[in-house]
Design a protein around this motif. Structure first.
Motif, PDB file in Angstrom:
ATOM      1  N   SER A 161       6.660   2.034  -3.395  1.00  0.00           N
ATOM      2  CA  SER A 161       6.148   0.658  -3.396  1.00  0.00           C
ATOM      3  C   SER A 161       7.253  -0.369  -3.169  1.00  0.00           C
ATOM      4  N   HIS A 166       7.813   1.173   1.096  1.00  0.00           N
ATOM      5  CA  HIS A 166       6.509   0.759   1.623  1.00  0.00           C
ATOM      6  C   HIS A 166       6.484   0.782   3.146  1.00  0.00           C
ATOM      7  N   GLN A 170       4.124   3.718   5.636  1.00  0.00           N
ATOM      8  CA  GLN A 170       3.345   3.280   6.794  1.00  0.00           C
ATOM      9  C   GLN A 170       3.806   3.954   8.077  1.00  0.00           C
ATOM     10  N   GLU A 189      -2.685   2.394  -6.441  1.00  0.00           N
ATOM     11  CA  GLU A 189      -3.698   2.022  -5.456  1.00  0.00           C
ATOM     12  C   GLU A 189      -3.066   1.315  -4.262  1.00  0.00           C
ATOM     13  N   PHE A 190      -2.042   0.518  -4.511  1.00  0.00           N
ATOM     14  CA  PHE A 190      -1.329  -0.155  -3.428  1.00  0.00           C
ATOM     15  C   PHE A 190      -0.722   0.862  -2.473  1.00  0.00           C
ATOM     16  N   LYS A 192      -1.564   3.970  -2.036  1.00  0.00           N
ATOM     17  CA  LYS A 192      -2.656   4.649  -1.321  1.00  0.00           C
ATOM     18  C   LYS A 192      -3.148   3.801  -0.159  1.00  0.00           C
ATOM     19  N   SER A 193      -3.199   2.479  -0.362  1.00  0.00           N
ATOM     20  CA  SER A 193      -3.680   1.592   0.695  1.00  0.00           C
ATOM     21  C   SER A 193      -2.734   1.563   1.896  1.00  0.00           C
TER      22      SER A 193
END
Length: 325
Positions: A161, A166, A170, A189-190, A192-193
């Motif tokens: 994160s 991050h 991606q 959850e972040f 996972k997004s």
């Protein structure tokens, strides 16, 4: 080109001191050399290397002169061909010269790329260090092709994160990868997004042990967290697995040397960022196309940059910390 103008900047003039060691000063606007561009800064991002250099822990690797100003074209050097005054750009400022915590800075033309209108200044500011580090770790060190070709690779990304993490999640998902990631409970959850296939809370027993919930062995680990013993990584690696350590300390360098001496198939690989213009251009294009996003943890005015510095030292930012002169 800069004349006799002065600008507001932050400096420190000795090792140590943390946020309190930063001083607000007025200094001359820098003049670009023949291969440099003079930038009026719209946004700059902080990275752990900034405050680590202030502590002195990197003095053997990265030596710089004091005082140190950590890190829209308004002037160009005599040999600059690709940019003119008024161009919007994204630039990499080397840690050795810094300059990012100021109203103006000079950057090498060879490490400066155009910023299209679809990419905001804050979004672009995160790319030159954190984005390039994630890109180099994945493509050069781990051998991931970001066009989705190649065999599936099992990847672990620690501190997923954070600034580098991050981006790494991606970009990894642009390749043919299965991504396991670690982060704190509040960011599961972040992460996972962002595309991670499975996410571990690093404070749980399985998270601390880096065990894949699906039982996979990792072909590559993009290690963005703080120091962790090799004995934690080793049982989770595939037969030729490697750990790419983006902030290698003395213990990591020793592990790397021992691995080479013993011809171990499992390797720890220290990463030293080598910034390249074409890679920065590639990242800007990914952001423009919506395939990569810069998640902004917080924005701080230059007048309160000490708050951003403290937040970076704290180590729990989600995404990038931005300072806006």
């Amino acid at each position: 080109m800069a004349g006799n103008r002065t600008m507001h900047a932050l400096q420190y003039d000795t090792y140590g001191g943390g946020p309190a060691g930063l001083k607000h000063v007025d200094v001359p606007v820098p003049s670009p050399k023949k291969d440099e561009v003079l930038l009026k800064l719209e946004a700059t991002s902080l990275n752990p290397v900034d405050w680590k250099m202030q502590t002195g822990m990197l003095r053997l690797l990265l030596r710089h002169k004091f005082p140190y100003i950590p890190g829209e074209v308004i002037g160009v050097g005599s040999e600059v061909k690709d940019f003119k005054a008024g161009d919007k750009v994204v630039a990499f400022l080397t840690p050795l010269t810094g300059g990012g915590l100021a109203e103006f800075a000079v950057a090498k033309e060879s490490l400066t790329v155009r910023r299209p209108p679809e990419v905001s200044a804050a979004e672009g500011a995160g790319l030159p260090v954190a984005g390039l580090t994630a890109h180099q770790a994945l493509t050069q060190s781990a051998g991931i092709k970001l066009d989705g070709s190649g065999k599936e690779t099992n990847i672990l990304i620690t501190a997923a994160s954070g600034g580098v993490g991050h981006y790494a999640v991606q970009m990894a998902k642009l390749g043919n990868t299965h991504v396991t990631a670690t982060c704190g409970a509040r960011n599961i959850e972040f992460v996972k997004s962002l595309g991670a296939d499975e996410v571990l809370d690093y404070k749980t027993p399985d998270g601390a042990a880096l065990k894949s919930p699906s039982g996979r062995k990792y072909d590559a680990v993009i290690h963005c967290a703080s120091a962790m013993p090799w004995s934690t990584f080793e049982p989770n690696l595939s037969s030729n697995g490697k750990v790419i350590d983006i902030t290698p300390g003395p213990r990591a360098l020793l592990t790397f040397a021992l691995g080479k001496l013993t011809f171990s198939k499992k390797q720890l690989v220290p990463l030293l960022l080598i910034a390249k213009k074409e890679n920065l251009d590639f990242l800007v294009e990914l952001v423009k196309e919506g395939k990569l996003k810069t998640v902004i943890d917080s924005k701080h005015p230059l007048s309160k940059a000490e708050e951003a510095w403290a937040k970076s030292i704290d180590g729990h930012a989600t995404g990038k910390i931005i300072v806006e002169p």
